[in-house]
Write a protein that holds these residues in place. Sequence first.
Motif, mmCIF file in Angstrom:
data_model
loop_
_atom_site.group_PDB
_atom_site.id
_atom_site.type_symbol
_atom_site.label_atom_id
_atom_site.label_comp_id
_atom_site.label_asym_id
_atom_site.label_seq_id
_atom_site.Cartn_x
_atom_site.Cartn_y
_atom_site.Cartn_z
ATOM 1 N N ASN A 4 0.789 -0.965 0.415
ATOM 2 C CA ASN A 4 0.075 0.189 0.392
ATOM 3 C C ASN A 4 0.901 1.320 -0.345
ATOM 4 O OD1 ASN A 4 -2.461 -1.251 0.571
ATOM 5 N ND2 ASN A 4 -2.157 -1.739 2.080
ATOM 6 N N VAL A 5 0.695 2.387 -1.417
ATOM 7 C CA VAL A 5 0.968 3.436 -1.176
ATOM 8 C C VAL A 5 0.397 3.937 -0.122
ATOM 9 C CG1 VAL A 5 2.115 4.960 -2.190
ATOM 10 C CG2 VAL A 5 2.128 2.809 -3.527
ATOM 11 N N ALA A 6 1.434 5.098 1.018
ATOM 12 C CA ALA A 6 1.080 5.409 1.886
ATOM 13 C C ALA A 6 -0.716 7.527 0.961
ATOM 14 C CB ALA A 6 1.989 6.627 2.467
ATOM 15 N N THR A 7 -1.538 7.198 1.680
ATOM 16 C CA THR A 7 -2.305 7.696 0.800
ATOM 17 C C THR A 7 -1.980 9.774 0.391
ATOM 18 O OG1 THR A 7 -3.760 6.842 2.134
ATOM 19 C CG2 THR A 7 -4.622 8.667 1.716
ATOM 20 N N ILE A 8 -2.594 9.863 0.166
ATOM 21 C CA ILE A 8 -2.027 11.574 -0.638
ATOM 22 C C ILE A 8 -3.587 12.012 -0.484
ATOM 23 C CG2 ILE A 8 -1.343 12.505 -2.647
ATOM 24 C CD1 ILE A 8 -0.016 10.074 -4.074
ATOM 25 N N ASP A 16 3.144 18.560 -5.766
ATOM 26 C CA ASP A 16 3.953 18.508 -4.430
ATOM 27 C C ASP A 16 4.708 16.941 -3.732
ATOM 28 O OD1 ASP A 16 2.836 20.890 -3.414
ATOM 29 O OD2 ASP A 16 1.188 20.082 -3.000
ATOM 30 N N ILE A 17 3.795 16.160 -4.919
ATOM 31 C CA ILE A 17 4.664 14.493 -4.914
ATOM 32 C C ILE A 17 6.348 14.640 -5.460
ATOM 33 C CG2 ILE A 17 4.536 12.377 -5.439
ATOM 34 C CD1 ILE A 17 1.641 12.846 -6.103
ATOM 35 N N ILE A 23 5.645 7.761 0.025
ATOM 36 C CA ILE A 23 5.884 6.372 0.783
ATOM 37 C C ILE A 23 5.427 5.207 0.980
ATOM 38 C CG2 ILE A 23 6.723 5.784 3.320
ATOM 39 C CD1 ILE A 23 6.946 8.483 4.390
ATOM 40 N N VAL A 24 5.879 4.154 0.494
ATOM 41 C CA VAL A 24 5.257 2.427 0.485
ATOM 42 C C VAL A 24 5.474 2.534 2.056
ATOM 43 C CG1 VAL A 24 6.086 0.488 -0.575
ATOM 44 C CG2 VAL A 24 6.829 3.042 -1.925
ATOM 45 N N LYS A 247 13.883 11.188 -5.577
ATOM 46 C CA LYS A 247 12.686 10.053 -4.795
ATOM 47 C C LYS A 247 11.873 9.675 -5.380
ATOM 48 C CE LYS A 247 12.164 15.205 -2.368
ATOM 49 N NZ LYS A 247 13.645 15.726 -2.390
ATOM 50 N N LEU A 248 11.281 8.575 -4.751
ATOM 51 C CA LEU A 248 10.343 7.634 -4.942
ATOM 52 C C LEU A 248 8.928 8.549 -5.380
ATOM 53 C CD1 LEU A 248 9.587 4.946 -5.748
ATOM 54 C CD2 LEU A 248 8.380 4.955 -3.812
ATOM 55 N N ILE A 249 8.448 8.488 -6.475
ATOM 56 C CA ILE A 249 7.323 9.747 -6.658
ATOM 57 C C ILE A 249 5.897 8.581 -7.732
ATOM 58 C CG2 ILE A 249 8.930 11.508 -7.542
ATOM 59 C CD1 ILE A 249 7.963 10.931 -10.157
#
Length: 280
Positions: A4-8, A16-17, A23-24, A247-249
């Motif tokens: 699950n990828v942290a909720t945006i 912004d991303i 964050i995974v 960064k991981l996007i």
Amino acid sequence: MSTNVATIDDERTYEDIYAQGVIVDPEPGVDHNVRIREVKKSFGSFDVLTGLNLNFPDNAITTVLGPSGTGKSVLLKHIVGLLEPDSGLVEVFGQDLWRINDKDRQEIRKRMGILFQDGALFGSMNIYDNVAFPLRKHTHKREAEIRKIVMGHLDEVGLTKAISKFPGEVSGGMKKRAGFARALVLNPSVVMFDEPDSGLDPVRTSLLNDLILRMHAEHGGTYVLVTHDIRTARKVSDYVGVVWKGKLIHYGDTEEAFNSDMPFVRQFLSGDSVGPLGMD
């Protein structure tokens, strides 16, 4: 298996991303031999990793994509313990690589294999001795046992007839396959690939991809693959992480990545000239 990828937040824009990354968060019950958390690394004034977060699911192939110079190969060097982060956590097999001593770090490295861009074979050794090298250096096995292991892996990659040839006498694809065999001889739990398709034509790239899939199906393990080749990513990946500006996007399964609405991800995976990624 999924993550699950942290909720945006709904109001958070793609810009912004791009600036903050994502964050995974690992799903409960999914094991991760490799975890990267808020890793930063600079070389002088050049910021390469700027807060990278990524956990790699076990027994899966995760491909890391992104433009040149965005920190993909530097990430691999952190995982194998060749580079120390300026800050952040690099955890492999449950241990922070930089909170243990050199001896313990070396023991962890023995549980990892890596295929470098050019195979990184020793030019003064033939194919057989190149593949046997890790066993001779890191184990106390007898030559008869070493030969059985080496020939088994050379057979898997189709190189049993080339054991006496030197790296300068074989093709680029054969060097890659020899490097792959060498990466597997210690029966690693984590195998990393740094641009494995670099310098190969499309047909040999496809054949190498088939080999990666076959070896993973047979041996299992956590495979981490860095590439620019979109066809490779689509063919071999269980999961795809996209990195930009250190960064991981984006992170998700392969189908999700190739159907993403994020402008950068869509542009990069389609090779379109229109989008956030320019020449700078």
